[in-house]
Motif scaffolding. Structure first.
Motif, PDB file in Angstrom:
ATOM      1  N   ARG A 184       2.862   4.257  23.640  1.00 29.09           N
ATOM      2  CA  ARG A 184       2.856   4.375  24.915  1.00 29.09           C
ATOM      3  C   ARG A 184       3.248   3.048  25.692  1.00 29.09           C
ATOM      4  NH1 ARG A 184      -0.827   8.693  24.746  1.00 29.09           N
ATOM      5  NH2 ARG A 184      -2.451   7.302  25.184  1.00 29.09           N
ATOM      6  N   LEU A 185       2.097   2.070  25.435  1.00 26.45           N
ATOM      7  CA  LEU A 185       2.657   0.564  25.994  1.00 26.45           C
ATOM      8  C   LEU A 185       3.634   0.004  25.338  1.00 26.45           C
ATOM      9  CD1 LEU A 185      -1.127  -0.681  25.651  1.00 26.45           C
ATOM     10  CD2 LEU A 185       0.207  -0.228  27.660  1.00 26.45           C
ATOM     11  N   ARG A 186       4.323   0.217  23.976  1.00 28.36           N
ATOM     12  CA  ARG A 186       5.215  -0.140  23.301  1.00 28.36           C
ATOM     13  C   ARG A 186       6.619   0.083  24.265  1.00 28.36           C
ATOM     14  NH1 ARG A 186       8.938  -2.838  22.071  1.00 28.36           N
ATOM     15  NH2 ARG A 186       9.482  -3.594  19.879  1.00 28.36           N
ATOM     16  N   GLU A 187       6.612   1.325  25.131  1.00 26.47           N
ATOM     17  CA  GLU A 187       7.702   1.532  25.851  1.00 26.47           C
ATOM     18  C   GLU A 187       8.007   0.697  26.868  1.00 26.47           C
ATOM     19  OE1 GLU A 187       6.970   5.368  27.098  1.00 26.47           O
ATOM     20  OE2 GLU A 187       6.910   6.649  25.325  1.00 26.47           O
ATOM     21  N   GLY A 188       6.957  -0.016  27.172  1.00 20.53           N
ATOM     22  CA  GLY A 188       7.181  -1.004  28.170  1.00 20.53           C
ATOM     23  C   GLY A 188       7.426  -2.594  27.822  1.00 20.53           C
ATOM     24  N   VAL A 189       7.760  -2.686  26.471  1.00 19.08           N
ATOM     25  CA  VAL A 189       8.339  -4.044  25.881  1.00 19.08           C
ATOM     26  C   VAL A 189       9.407  -3.935  25.170  1.00 19.08           C
ATOM     27  CG1 VAL A 189       7.047  -5.660  24.359  1.00 19.08           C
ATOM     28  CG2 VAL A 189       5.520  -4.404  25.656  1.00 19.08           C
ATOM     29  N   ALA A 190      10.368  -4.976  25.307  1.00 20.24           N
ATOM     30  CA  ALA A 190      11.511  -5.112  24.675  1.00 20.24           C
ATOM     31  C   ALA A 190      11.485  -5.320  23.347  1.00 20.24           C
ATOM     32  CB  ALA A 190      12.358  -5.957  25.483  1.00 20.24           C
ATOM     33  N   GLU A 191      12.441  -5.161  22.635  1.00 21.46           N
ATOM     34  CA  GLU A 191      12.440  -5.461  21.204  1.00 21.46           C
ATOM     35  C   GLU A 191      12.496  -7.010  21.002  1.00 21.46           C
ATOM     36  OE1 GLU A 191      12.469  -3.571  18.575  1.00 21.46           O
ATOM     37  OE2 GLU A 191      12.191  -1.801  19.807  1.00 21.46           O
ATOM     38  N   GLN A 192      13.077  -7.879  21.925  1.00 22.83           N
ATOM     39  CA  GLN A 192      13.081  -9.088  21.825  1.00 22.83           C
ATOM     40  C   GLN A 192      13.197  -9.968  22.934  1.00 22.83           C
ATOM     41  OE1 GLN A 192      16.205 -10.366  19.409  1.00 22.83           O
ATOM     42  NE2 GLN A 192      17.817  -9.736  20.759  1.00 22.83           N
ATOM     43  N   GLU A 193      12.960 -11.158  23.259  1.00 22.12           N
ATOM     44  CA  GLU A 193      13.153 -12.076  24.470  1.00 22.12           C
ATOM     45  C   GLU A 193      14.001 -13.104  24.176  1.00 22.12           C
ATOM     46  OE1 GLU A 193      10.343 -13.080  21.711  1.00 22.12           O
ATOM     47  OE2 GLU A 193       9.838 -11.421  23.109  1.00 22.12           O
ATOM     48  N   VAL A 194      14.517 -13.607  25.321  1.00 19.48           N
ATOM     49  CA  VAL A 194      15.600 -14.546  25.190  1.00 19.48           C
ATOM     50  C   VAL A 194      14.743 -16.110  24.602  1.00 19.48           C
ATOM     51  CG1 VAL A 194      17.277 -13.828  26.914  1.00 19.48           C
ATOM     52  CG2 VAL A 194      15.423 -15.295  27.360  1.00 19.48           C
ATOM     53  N   ARG A 195      15.545 -16.913  24.363  1.00 24.75           N
ATOM     54  CA  ARG A 195      15.098 -18.223  23.829  1.00 24.75           C
ATOM     55  C   ARG A 195      15.279 -19.266  24.894  1.00 24.75           C
ATOM     56  NH1 ARG A 195      12.759 -18.747  18.804  1.00 24.75           N
ATOM     57  NH2 ARG A 195      12.892 -16.787  17.452  1.00 24.75           N
ATOM     58  N   LEU A 196      14.451 -19.967  25.631  1.00 21.04           N
ATOM     59  CA  LEU A 196      14.833 -21.002  26.522  1.00 21.04           C
ATOM     60  C   LEU A 196      14.308 -22.266  25.991  1.00 21.04           C
ATOM     61  CD1 LEU A 196      13.568 -19.469  30.020  1.00 21.04           C
ATOM     62  CD2 LEU A 196      15.772 -19.502  28.978  1.00 21.04           C
ATOM     63  N   GLY A 197      15.019 -23.531  26.027  1.00 21.61           N
ATOM     64  CA  GLY A 197      14.785 -24.621  25.903  1.00 21.61           C
ATOM     65  C   GLY A 197      13.525 -25.134  26.528  1.00 21.61           C
ATOM     66  N   ASN A 198      12.890 -26.182  26.046  1.00 20.20           N
ATOM     67  CA  ASN A 198      11.817 -26.755  26.645  1.00 20.20           C
ATOM     68  C   ASN A 198      12.010 -27.625  27.912  1.00 20.20           C
ATOM     69  OD1 ASN A 198       9.829 -25.389  24.844  1.00 20.20           O
ATOM     70  ND2 ASN A 198      10.253 -27.150  23.214  1.00 20.20           N
ATOM     71  N   ARG A 199      13.261 -28.064  27.764  1.00 13.75           N
ATOM     72  CA  ARG A 199      13.692 -28.902  29.167  1.00 13.75           C
ATOM     73  C   ARG A 199      14.333 -28.077  30.212  1.00 13.75           C
ATOM     74  NH1 ARG A 199      13.165 -34.254  28.192  1.00 13.75           N
ATOM     75  NH2 ARG A 199      14.605 -34.737  30.028  1.00 13.75           N
ATOM     76  N   ALA A 200      14.270 -28.392  31.219  1.00 20.11           N
ATOM     77  CA  ALA A 200      15.061 -27.891  32.353  1.00 20.11           C
ATOM     78  C   ALA A 200      16.299 -28.272  32.450  1.00 20.11           C
ATOM     79  CB  ALA A 200      14.533 -28.391  33.822  1.00 20.11           C
ATOM     80  N   ASP A 201      17.301 -27.088  32.875  1.00 18.43           N
ATOM     81  CA  ASP A 201      18.650 -27.513  32.912  1.00 18.43           C
ATOM     82  C   ASP A 201      19.052 -28.386  34.122  1.00 18.43           C
ATOM     83  OD1 ASP A 201      19.509 -25.732  35.240  1.00 18.43           O
ATOM     84  OD2 ASP A 201      18.083 -24.442  34.253  1.00 18.43           O
ATOM     85  N   GLY A 256      14.575 -13.112  32.204  1.00 16.01           N
ATOM     86  CA  GLY A 256      14.460 -11.824  32.192  1.00 16.01           C
ATOM     87  C   GLY A 256      15.418 -10.760  31.652  1.00 16.01           C
ATOM     88  N   GLU A 257      16.402 -11.268  31.197  1.00 19.24           N
ATOM     89  CA  GLU A 257      17.791 -10.478  30.551  1.00 19.24           C
ATOM     90  C   GLU A 257      17.024  -9.596  29.429  1.00 19.24           C
ATOM     91  OE1 GLU A 257      22.100 -11.173  28.620  1.00 19.24           O
ATOM     92  OE2 GLU A 257      20.783 -12.960  29.200  1.00 19.24           O
ATOM     93  N   GLY A 258      17.208  -8.403  29.354  1.00 14.89           N
ATOM     94  CA  GLY A 258      16.754  -7.402  28.539  1.00 14.89           C
ATOM     95  C   GLY A 258      15.369  -7.030  28.349  1.00 14.89           C
ATOM     96  N   LEU A 259      14.671  -7.772  29.284  1.00 13.35           N
ATOM     97  CA  LEU A 259      13.032  -7.226  29.514  1.00 13.35           C
ATOM     98  C   LEU A 259      12.834  -6.131  30.407  1.00 13.35           C
ATOM     99  CD1 LEU A 259      11.470 -10.761  29.825  1.00 13.35           C
ATOM    100  CD2 LEU A 259      12.041  -9.364  27.642  1.00 13.35           C
ATOM    101  N   PRO A 260      11.947  -5.252  30.136  1.00 15.49           N
ATOM    102  CA  PRO A 260      11.685  -4.278  31.304  1.00 15.49           C
ATOM    103  C   PRO A 260      11.295  -5.065  32.589  1.00 15.49           C
ATOM    104  CG  PRO A 260      10.169  -3.846  29.247  1.00 15.49           C
ATOM    105  CD  PRO A 260      11.122  -5.223  28.996  1.00 15.49           C
TER     106      PRO A 260
END
Length: 545
Positions: A267-284, A384-388
């Protein structure tokens, strides 16, 4: 069989997922999962090897009669037309005390069944030591208290024995509210089609086949259906031996709890995506530039350039006009940034900036704040792209810290950045030349004044050295003034060039400082949301097994 260690590992995974996921998980599913974790801890802390088997069914299904037949005594009251069982009744086999377990179950009516052994030619030896059999109130009782009590105990028992009859085996309440909800509990679920004596053999088998079909539709596929009759005792021995097998396995409690943990994790897994995006450690770059404008970096850089030119003039300008330059306001002092001498400079505790905690930079303009909002919103959207929804909202919130805190952080970053550099070597040389030229000009002027005074007083004329037609005093005065002015003009030109270089140097330092603020105050919190999302998914995977 499911081991105790495996159950604890899964429960720990579910606990970790709840802690990491927090309010970004579905509140209802999280509350149910929390109850499951608590139930695992409570059930596993009870000493003993008892297996709790509950007879549950609708009104008139004959579960109380079946209970009495399994016990061998009329322990549970039987009602023909309306629900009679209002509280659970327990029958305990074996000599081991089940008091702690029954206290936890809050079952007050208890009956101890003396140890007995029976032998059946077809089924083999029967051993029910350690069995705690419960007769529950009807889950469809007209009395709401009966239904609540049945649901409460069903949430705690180890094995479900669903007792139905040919008239109610397709009851929607049984299938929709119980069997479907417990679809993952096949290992601890038994189904009994009671009152089979009312049907012919073929009709009873047809009802059993149809019941299996309905169970498969509910998601309960690997469950055995027993045809029994509390009147003729048909099928009761087979049911006893099946219960005996469950009890001797000593793993029903773990299997039930593992199924609960797995169901909660699903039930909890329904509120979690299969993966998340990767962001660099530095700010754009876009975010850093927007924050820089909001921090007043253009104003600071302009002040740095003016300060350099002012300092260059103070060191290399014509000595007779430097005092006029000193009347102009110090650009960095006006911004209360004048104490940043170098990277290793320390500021005394009496520094007014530390007391007040702010510089005098003007607040960010609406356009600058809008640029920051757009840049942070873009970062939050990408994270947040692709996240619940709850996780995407958490990423967006992490990317948008409160304006006052961000303004303070940016201001402190500017204040703690050195806005000065080393004093150029040519300032000292040009300054020394200026003072020498000034001394020569003053000496020439004094010499001329002395000659003029001697002439006015008609004193004997003194032979004055000349260079061509020009006397030395005039050459000294004119040369000192003209060369000094030319050197001052050259210093101003070099000051503008050096000011631009100093501006680029300080711009790089401020860019690094703003980048640090962006990483610590914006990028890092967003990264933490993504890290929490990944860890939540991994812990739920452990809980699901």
């Amino acid at each position: 069989a499911t081991s105790r260690e495996g159950l604890e590992r899964r429960a720990a995974g579910l606990t970790a997922a709840l802690e990491v996921g927090g309010d970004r998980l579905d509140p209802r599913a999280a509350a149910q999962a929390t109850e499951v974790v608590e139930r695992v801890g409570e059930r596993t802390s009870i000493v003993g090897s008892h297996t709790v088997v509950a007879l549950a069914g609708a009104t008139g299904s004959g579960k109380s009669s079946l209970f009495n037949m399994l016990v061998g005594e009329p322990v549970s009251a039987i009602g023909a037309r309306r629900p009679t069982t209002s509280t659970p009744t327990a029958a305990i086999w074996g000599d081991e005390s089940a008091q702690a377990l029954l206290d936890w179950l809050k079952v007050g009516r208890r009956h101890h069944v003396p140890a007995r052994e029976g032998v059946d030619a077809a089924q083999g030896e029967l051993d029910l030591d350690g069995l705690v059999l419960l007769d529950l109130p009807d889950f469809d009782s007209r009395e709401s208290a009966h239904r609540v009590e049945a649901d409460r105990v069903l949430g705690l028992v180890d094995v479900f024995v669903w007792v139905t009859d040919p008239q109610k085996y397709a009851d929607a309440r049984l299938h929709d509210e119980y069997l479907t909800a417990l679809a993952g509990h096949d290992a601890v679920t038994l189904v009994v089609l009671n009152q089979a004596d009312r049907l012919s053999v073929d009709d009873a088998e047809a009802c059993a086949a149809d019941l299996k079909r309905l169970l498969a539709a509910d998601g309960v596929k690997d469950v055995e259906v027993f045809l029994t009759s509390a009147t003729t005792s048909a099928g009761v021995v087979s049911l006893e031996h099946r219960i005996s097998t469950v009890v001797k396995g000593h793993h029903a409690a773990e299997q039930r709890l593992v199924a609960d943990v797995r169901a909660s994790a699903e039930r909890l897994r329904e509120g979690v995506a299969e993966q998340e995006v990767r962001l660099g450690n530095r700010a754009d770059q876009r975010l850093v530039e927007a924050l820089g404008r909001a921090a007043g970096i253009p104003t600071v850089l302009a002040a740095v350039e003016r300060d350099y030119r002012r300092s260059a003039t103070a060191h290399t300008g014509w000595p007779f006009t430097r005092w006029a330059r000193g009347l102009r306001p110090d650009p960095l002092k006006r911004l209360r940034l004048d104490r940043s001498r170098d990277r290793k400079a320390t500021v005394s505790a009496t520094d007014v900036r530390l007391v007040l905690g702010r510089s005098s930079l003007p607040p960010a303009s609406p356009a600058a704040r809008s640029a920051v909002d757009l840049a942070t919103r873009d970062l939050g959207d990408r994270a947040g792209e692709g996240l619940p929804d709850r996780w995407a909202e958490a990423a967006q919130e992490a990317a948008s810290p409160p304006d006052d805190r961000m303004a303070d952080a940016l201001d402190q970053a500017v204040m703690q950045t050195s806005l000065r550099g080393r004093t150029p070597w040519w300032w000292s040389i040009v300054g020394l030349l200026q003072w020498l030229l000034a001394a020569v000009a003053v000496a020439g002027l004094v010499w001329l004044l002395v000659l003029m005074a001697m002439g006015w007083l008609q004193l004997p004329e003194v032979d004055t050295p000349q260079w061509g037609p020009l006397p030395y005093p005039l050459l000294m005065l004119a040369g000192g003034v003209l060369i000094g002015l030319a050197l001052a003009a050259l210093g101003r030109v070099l000051g503008r060039v050096g000011g631009r270089r100093r501006r680029r140097l300080i711009e790089k330092r401020l860019h690094e400082a703003i980048d640090t603020v962006a990483r610590e105050r914006i990028v890092a919190p967003v990264q933490q949301v993504l890290t929490d999302h990944r860890e939540t998914r991994e812990q739920l995977q452990i809980a699901r097994g």
